[in-house]
Write a protein that holds these residues in place. Structure first.
Motif: not given
Length: 97
Positions: A57-59, A61-63, A65-66, A68
């Motif tokens: 989930e953290a990975e 979310n990072a993808v 965010d990028r 977006h």
């Protein structure tokens, strides 16, 4: 039935398990001084899967965010009048198109 055959059978029987990974990455747990680990899916406990889901989930979310941020940059540059061969950052920061 071996465990790898059992996992293959699960993937075949349940369409939503097709993407089930062969291994799960379990992040380090500092509070208990447990190092990061990788386990075969057939050896993973429910807790292992829960911790692996947190890491995934953290990975994810990072993808997200990028994606977006890139989408926002693209849209802002287009709104500023930039064309396809123009540099997006220049268009937004007033560096000209």
């Amino acid at each position: 039935m071996t465990t790898s055959v059992a996992v293959a059978a699960l993937r075949k029987r349940h369409i939503w398990l097709e993407a089930l990974p062969d291994t799960v990455s379990i992040p380090a747990l500092e509070a208990r001084q447990r190092p990061a680990a990788v386990k075969a899916i057939q050896d993973a406990t429910l807790d292992d899967i829960a911790f692996a889901m947190l890491g995934a989930e953290a990975e994810f979310n990072a993808v997200g965010d990028r994606l977006h941020a890139l989408r926002k940059l693209y849209n802002m540059a287009r709104q500023a009048g930039a064309l396809g061969s123009d540099r997006a950052v220049d268009a937004i920061s007033g560096g000209g198109c």
